[in-house]
Design an enzyme around this catalytic site. Sequence first.
Site, PDB file in Angstrom:
ATOM      1  N   CYS A  42      -6.999   7.866  -4.574  1.00 55.62           N
ATOM      2  CA  CYS A  42      -6.130   8.966  -5.013  1.00 55.62           C
ATOM      3  C   CYS A  42      -6.691   9.659  -6.243  1.00 55.62           C
ATOM      4  O   CYS A  42      -6.569  10.875  -6.395  1.00 55.62           O
ATOM      5  CB  CYS A  42      -4.714   8.465  -5.260  1.00 55.62           C
ATOM      6  N   ASN A  89       4.645   7.123  -0.311  1.00 52.55           N
ATOM      7  CA  ASN A  89       3.698   6.396   0.537  1.00 52.55           C
ATOM      8  C   ASN A  89       4.285   6.224   1.933  1.00 52.55           C
ATOM      9  O   ASN A  89       5.498   6.029   2.101  1.00 52.55           O
ATOM     10  CB  ASN A  89       3.305   5.051  -0.078  1.00 52.55           C
ATOM     11  N   GLU A 100       0.579   9.759  -3.734  1.00 52.64           N
ATOM     12  CA  GLU A 100      -0.125  10.849  -4.429  1.00 52.64           C
ATOM     13  C   GLU A 100      -0.797  11.785  -3.428  1.00 52.64           C
ATOM     14  O   GLU A 100      -0.742  13.012  -3.563  1.00 52.64           O
ATOM     15  CB  GLU A 100      -1.188  10.292  -5.378  1.00 52.64           C
ATOM     16  N   CYS A 142      -1.112   6.974   0.583  1.00 50.43           N
ATOM     17  CA  CYS A 142      -0.427   6.803  -0.707  1.00 50.43           C
ATOM     18  C   CYS A 142       0.452   8.021  -1.016  1.00 50.43           C
ATOM     19  O   CYS A 142       0.219   9.131  -0.514  1.00 50.43           O
ATOM     20  CB  CYS A 142      -1.444   6.662  -1.829  1.00 50.43           C
ATOM     21  N   GLU A 149       3.490   3.945   5.152  1.00 51.21           N
ATOM     22  CA  GLU A 149       2.697   2.826   5.668  1.00 51.21           C
ATOM     23  C   GLU A 149       2.643   2.856   7.186  1.00 51.21           C
ATOM     24  O   GLU A 149       3.349   3.623   7.843  1.00 51.21           O
ATOM     25  CB  GLU A 149       3.286   1.509   5.152  1.00 51.21           C
ATOM     26  N   CYS A 158      -4.343   4.718  -7.312  1.00 56.76           N
ATOM     27  CA  CYS A 158      -5.499   3.954  -6.830  1.00 56.76           C
ATOM     28  C   CYS A 158      -6.763   4.821  -6.919  1.00 56.76           C
ATOM     29  O   CYS A 158      -6.705   6.035  -7.161  1.00 56.76           O
ATOM     30  CB  CYS A 158      -5.276   3.476  -5.396  1.00 56.76           C
TER      31      CYS A 158
HETATM   32  N1  THU Z   1       0.180   3.080  -3.001  1.00 60.19           N
HETATM   33  C1  THU Z   1       0.470   4.358  -3.356  1.00 60.19           C
HETATM   34  O1  THU Z   1       1.330   5.019  -2.762  1.00 60.19           O
HETATM   35  N2  THU Z   1      -0.241   4.906  -4.372  1.00 60.19           N
HETATM   36  C2  THU Z   1      -1.233   4.265  -5.065  1.00 60.19           C
HETATM   37  O2  THU Z   1      -1.895   4.877  -5.889  1.00 60.19           O
HETATM   38  C3  THU Z   1      -1.494   2.855  -4.815  1.00 60.19           C
HETATM   39  C4  THU Z   1      -0.815   2.254  -3.637  1.00 60.19           C
HETATM   40  C5  THU Z   1       0.930   2.471  -1.887  1.00 60.19           C
HETATM   41  C6  THU Z   1       0.101   2.203  -0.669  1.00 60.19           C
HETATM   42  C7  THU Z   1       0.885   1.104  -0.008  1.00 60.19           C
HETATM   43  O3  THU Z   1       1.904   1.680   0.784  1.00 60.19           O
HETATM   44  C8  THU Z   1       1.549   0.372  -1.162  1.00 60.19           C
HETATM   45  O4  THU Z   1       1.454   1.238  -2.282  1.00 60.19           O
HETATM   46  C9  THU Z   1       0.914  -0.964  -1.498  1.00 60.19           C
HETATM   47  O5  THU Z   1      -0.436  -0.841  -1.663  1.00 60.19           O
END
Ligand code: THU
Length: 125
Positions: free
Chosen positions: A88, A42, A55, A53, A44, A85
């Site tokens: 994704c 991920n 994925e 994310c 940010e 999520c």
């Molecule tokens: N996140 C992912 O990388 N994958 C997911 O399927 C759910 C959330 C990350 C996004 C963000 O950087 C952190 O998790 C918190 O939401």
Amino acid sequence: MDYKELYRIAIKAAENSYAPFSKFRVGAALLTKDGEVFTGVNVENSSYGATICAERTTFTKAISEGKREFTAIAITGNGKTAWPCGICRQFMYEFGSDLVVITGEDEAHLEIMKLSELLPHGFTL
Ligand code: THU
């Protein structure tokens, strides 16, 4: 390549996660049908909605390198269980609902589901 090994690669990948805001460090490892593994994290952003994310990072890397067929993806968040999520799930669904999704509290307790179970009736054009 077994699922435990793929999970271990996801754990290692998470070291490169950029998650200064949530501190939730996600790593993913994607196995292609021809046996290659792509990793992603991920990433940010100060503008939170611009976050991507792990994925989607991983799939985007593989697709960009010409891959289209995938067998399995392992995902971890802070070294533990992290199911993908909704965005994704739909993103991955584009490339096949038979994908095996692997997560778990540790490599001895993997949880494994098909993407078709995680996203029944996903959208396709
Ligand atoms: N996140 C992912 O990388 N994958 C997911 O399927 C759910 C959330 C990350 C996004 C963000 O950087 C952190 O998790 C918190 O939401």
